[in-house]
Design a protein around this motif. Structure first.
Motif, mmCIF file in Angstrom:
data_model
loop_
_atom_site.group_PDB
_atom_site.id
_atom_site.type_symbol
_atom_site.label_atom_id
_atom_site.label_comp_id
_atom_site.label_asym_id
_atom_site.label_seq_id
_atom_site.Cartn_x
_atom_site.Cartn_y
_atom_site.Cartn_z
ATOM 1 N N GLY A 176 0.821 -1.206 0.000
ATOM 2 C CA GLY A 176 0.000 0.000 0.000
ATOM 3 C C GLY A 176 0.850 1.250 0.000
ATOM 4 O O GLY A 176 0.552 2.228 -0.701
ATOM 5 N N ALA A 177 1.929 1.238 0.788
ATOM 6 C CA ALA A 177 2.834 2.382 0.822
ATOM 7 C C ALA A 177 3.530 2.574 -0.521
ATOM 8 O O ALA A 177 3.729 3.709 -0.978
ATOM 9 N N LEU A 178 3.891 1.477 -1.164
ATOM 10 C CA LEU A 178 4.516 1.585 -2.483
ATOM 11 C C LEU A 178 3.546 2.166 -3.502
ATOM 12 O O LEU A 178 3.908 3.026 -4.316
ATOM 13 N N GLY A 179 2.308 1.695 -3.454
ATOM 14 C CA GLY A 179 1.307 2.221 -4.366
ATOM 15 C C GLY A 179 1.064 3.700 -4.151
ATOM 16 O O GLY A 179 0.909 4.473 -5.115
ATOM 17 N N ALA A 180 1.037 4.124 -2.877
ATOM 18 C CA ALA A 180 0.823 5.534 -2.581
ATOM 19 C C ALA A 180 1.956 6.404 -3.102
ATOM 20 O O ALA A 180 1.758 7.583 -3.417
ATOM 21 N N ALA A 181 3.149 5.805 -3.205
ATOM 22 C CA ALA A 181 4.299 6.539 -3.729
ATOM 23 C C ALA A 181 4.379 6.482 -5.250
ATOM 24 O O ALA A 181 5.310 7.041 -5.843
ATOM 25 N N GLY A 182 3.420 5.788 -5.869
ATOM 26 C CA GLY A 182 3.400 5.698 -7.322
ATOM 27 C C GLY A 182 4.324 4.656 -7.897
ATOM 28 O O GLY A 182 4.591 4.653 -9.114
ATOM 29 N N ALA A 183 4.824 3.744 -7.060
ATOM 30 C CA ALA A 183 5.760 2.731 -7.538
ATOM 31 C C ALA A 183 5.026 1.510 -8.070
ATOM 32 O O ALA A 183 4.120 0.983 -7.411
ATOM 33 N N GLN A 184 5.397 1.051 -9.234
ATOM 34 C CA GLN A 184 4.918 -0.240 -9.710
ATOM 35 C C GLN A 184 5.553 -1.324 -8.846
ATOM 36 O O GLN A 184 6.709 -1.216 -8.444
ATOM 37 N N HIS A 185 4.793 -2.363 -8.547
ATOM 38 C CA HIS A 185 5.321 -3.417 -7.700
ATOM 39 C C HIS A 185 4.617 -4.727 -8.016
ATOM 40 O O HIS A 185 3.505 -4.744 -8.532
ATOM 41 N N ALA A 186 5.289 -5.799 -7.709
ATOM 42 C CA ALA A 186 4.726 -7.138 -7.883
ATOM 43 C C ALA A 186 5.180 -7.998 -6.713
ATOM 44 O O ALA A 186 6.291 -7.830 -6.202
ATOM 45 N N THR A 187 4.324 -8.909 -6.295
ATOM 46 C CA THR A 187 4.599 -9.771 -5.146
ATOM 47 C C THR A 187 4.797 -11.206 -5.592
ATOM 48 O O THR A 187 4.004 -11.750 -6.367
ATOM 49 N N VAL A 188 5.851 -11.829 -5.091
ATOM 50 C CA VAL A 188 6.128 -13.245 -5.284
ATOM 51 C C VAL A 188 5.950 -13.933 -3.936
ATOM 52 O O VAL A 188 6.567 -13.530 -2.942
ATOM 53 N N THR A 189 5.102 -14.947 -3.883
ATOM 54 C CA THR A 189 4.815 -15.638 -2.624
ATOM 55 C C THR A 189 5.400 -17.040 -2.640
ATOM 56 O O THR A 189 5.101 -17.842 -3.535
ATOM 57 N N TRP A 190 6.223 -17.329 -1.657
ATOM 58 C CA TRP A 190 6.821 -18.656 -1.512
ATOM 59 C C TRP A 190 5.951 -19.490 -0.585
ATOM 60 O O TRP A 190 5.556 -19.042 0.486
ATOM 61 N N GLN A 191 5.671 -20.718 -0.977
ATOM 62 C CA GLN A 191 4.765 -21.580 -0.227
ATOM 63 C C GLN A 191 5.450 -22.370 0.890
ATOM 64 O O GLN A 191 4.823 -23.219 1.518
ATOM 65 N N GLY A 192 6.711 -22.085 1.139
ATOM 66 C CA GLY A 192 7.431 -22.807 2.188
ATOM 67 C C GLY A 192 7.533 -22.017 3.472
ATOM 68 O O GLY A 192 6.853 -21.012 3.668
ATOM 69 N N TRP A 193 8.399 -22.469 4.372
ATOM 70 C CA TRP A 193 8.575 -21.798 5.658
ATOM 71 C C TRP A 193 10.052 -21.507 5.894
ATOM 72 O O TRP A 193 10.936 -22.272 5.529
ATOM 73 N N GLY A 194 10.307 -20.354 6.499
ATOM 74 C CA GLY A 194 11.662 -19.893 6.737
ATOM 75 C C GLY A 194 11.732 -18.398 6.505
ATOM 76 O O GLY A 194 10.728 -17.747 6.198
#
Length: 521
Positions: free
Chosen positions: A471-489
């Motif tokens: 949300g903070a990145l979006g408010a700053a006008g930055a394009q962003h993408a999220t990669v989610t890892w299905q493991g633990w650590g």
């Protein structure tokens, strides 16, 4: 200037650099398949011929005075022999205590570079900060030993926060206060009211450290840590750098983006802690990740037929309860949980092969043989309980609860999060006496794409704060993408081969993967 009594005794590597030799969980996945959970909502716009080329980082023109520290570092951390071709170089550089000049003087910032024999020398390094979770140099050493494939493409330079790892150390807490905080006030005359006991330790520790550090007791926040990274850029004489902040280090990276965004080429936030969040909400998000990571460990342990028996999770819970009742001698419940959390969140990528190490240490302690567990505890304590971490963490803490609220949460969380909850509620008092700092300002304008990586079972920060960061990145006008890892650590990039490929592609091309890309465990 007066910095710390320990400065004259500081070695090239502080004992705060120490981390546990073990981690457990699924190692980096080499499976090429990734999944997209939903259409990208922040993918790259269509490029046009008139679009400006993406900014690029530069190879340092004037580098630090590096020295090989591979063997002493790995020996200190108990990480075993170095993988073939791995080189760890250490260096220090001088930084102003306060870049604005309001406090005069300088101090020594520690840095470490990891590379392989074949690492290209004409590719700019990736700068890493893991903030206060554990020293950045220890995080990098764990990555380098457990899964150094990423280093084949570029060197990584870790910068320690003030008073952590190989930076100039802080020695301000009396031994009894340091021990009392580590044990959550379980032992001693105040043990009947652990919340009250830790509150008193916090008050005494705050007075001791702030008196010792004055007049620069207020220079240990994320903003000053960002200044130290900027000093490295100036030392290198480059216009732009590539920066990765993991966990608490993401807060430092965001502070750097706010103050020095024009000097960033790429920005990666790996397993970021939440921004603008009070201490209770932040800790509950971590608890959710810790409980999930323990379940993942238990599942793996069962599959291996480990020494914890048919129900490893129940065995761990029973051992924690015994420690809380004094059944493990001078090993407190909180010290035991700190060790388990550190093991589950170790940055080493070879966790899958190390599950039995933690299982065997815990099961032996249950039988009365505490030698192996005590060794792990000493390593984790050195990694996460230094005076520098107390000062930095408390400086970063936002809106700690009252003792009455912590007492209430001890019951509520103890039921909701049966292994970690009760101890976490008491530990909320660690920084209760430290003056509350203002919320670090976030970037208001950021013109580069940002890669965010998050794990579904992160024992160090959880994943509930990701929305506040994006949300903070979006408010700053930055394009962003999220990669989610299905493991633990923790963090993601040290454990997942899939995430490493996304990271390297981004660093090379500045193109983000599809938003909500999922990497298998």
């Amino acid at each position: 200037m007066r910095w710390t009594r320990a400065a004259v005794m500081a070695s090239a590597l502080s004992t705060a650099l120490s981390i546990m030799i073990a981690g457990c969980g699924a190692g980096p996945s080499d499976r090429p398949d990734v999944a997209v959970e939903r259409p990208g909502v922040a993918s790259n716009p269509t490029t046009s011929a008139a679009a400006a080329p993406p900014p690029v980082a530069e190879v340092p023109k004037t580098d630090l005075s590096w020295r090989d520290c591979t063997a002493p570092t790995l020996n200190l951390l108990g990480l075993g022999p170095a993988p073939s071709g791995l080189v760890l170089d250490c260096a220090e550089y001088s930084t102003p205590i306060d870049a604005s000049g309001s406090v005069l003087g300088s101090f020594r910032t520690g840095a470490m570079r990891a590379r392989l024999a074949q690492t290209p020398t004409d590719v700019p390094p990736l700068v890493l900060t893991s903030g206060t979770d554990r020293s950045s140099t220890a995080t990098l050493a764990g990555l380098a030993v457990g899964g150094p494939a990423l280093l084949s493409d570029r060197a990584i330079v870790a910068v320690d926060r003030r008073g952590l790892g190989s930076s100039q150390p802080i020695d301000c807490l009396p031994a009894e206060i340091r021990r009392g905080l580590a044990d959550n006030g379980q032992f001693g005359p105040g043990a009947a009211d652990q919340v009250g006991a830790v509150s008193e330790f916090s008050q005494d520790g705050t007075i001791a450290c702030r008196d010792f550090l004055q007049p620069y007791e207020g220079t240990f926040d994320a903003t000053h840590a960002a200044d130290d990274i900027e000093q490295l850029r100036k030392q290198w004489q480059v216009e732009r750098i590539d920066l990765l902040g993991s966990g608490n280090g993401a807060k430092v990276a965001l502070s750097y983006a706010r103050k020095f965004g024009d000097h960033l080429a790429k920005l990666v936030l790996d397993s970021p802690e939440p921004v603008g969040t009070d201490a209770v909400t932040k800790e509950e998000q971590r608890l959710q990740g810790a409980e999930a990571a323990l379940s993942g460990f238990a599942q793996r342990c069962t599959g291996l037929g480990c020494s914890l028996g048919a129900d490893p999770r129940a065995a761990v819970a029973d051992l924690v309860a015994r420690a809380g009742n004094g059944g493990l001698g001078d090993i407190s419940a909180n010290a035991l949980l700190t060790t388990i959390t550190g093991f589950l969140g170790a940055p080493r990528a070879d966790q899958a092969s190390r599950v039995t190490e933690l299982a065997d240490a815990l099961s032996a302690a249950g039988r009365g043989d505490r030698a192996a567990l005590s060794t792990l505890m000493l390593r984790e304590s050195a990694a996460t309980a230094s005076d520098g971490q107390f000062v930095n963490r408390c400086t970063d803490t936002q809106q700690p609860p009252t003792p009455s609220k912590a007492t209430e949460l001890r019951t509520t969380w103890g039921q909701k999060y049966p292994v970690f909850g009760a101890a976490a509620a008491v530990a909320l008092m660690d920084c209760s006496a430290w003056p509350v700092s203002g919320t670090p300002p976030l970037p208001t304008k950021l013109n580069i794409p940002v890669l965010v990586m998050v794990g579904i079972a992160d024992p160090v920060v959880g994943n509930g704060g990701t929305a506040s960061v994006t949300g903070a990145l979006g408010a700053a006008g930055a394009q962003h993408a999220t990669v989610t890892w299905q493991g633990w650590g923790h963090p993601v990039f040290t454990h997942s081969g899939c995430a490493q490929r996304a990271l390297l592609d981004y660093l090379k091309t500045a193109k983000l993967p599809a938003d909500a890309t999922a990497c298998p465990a």
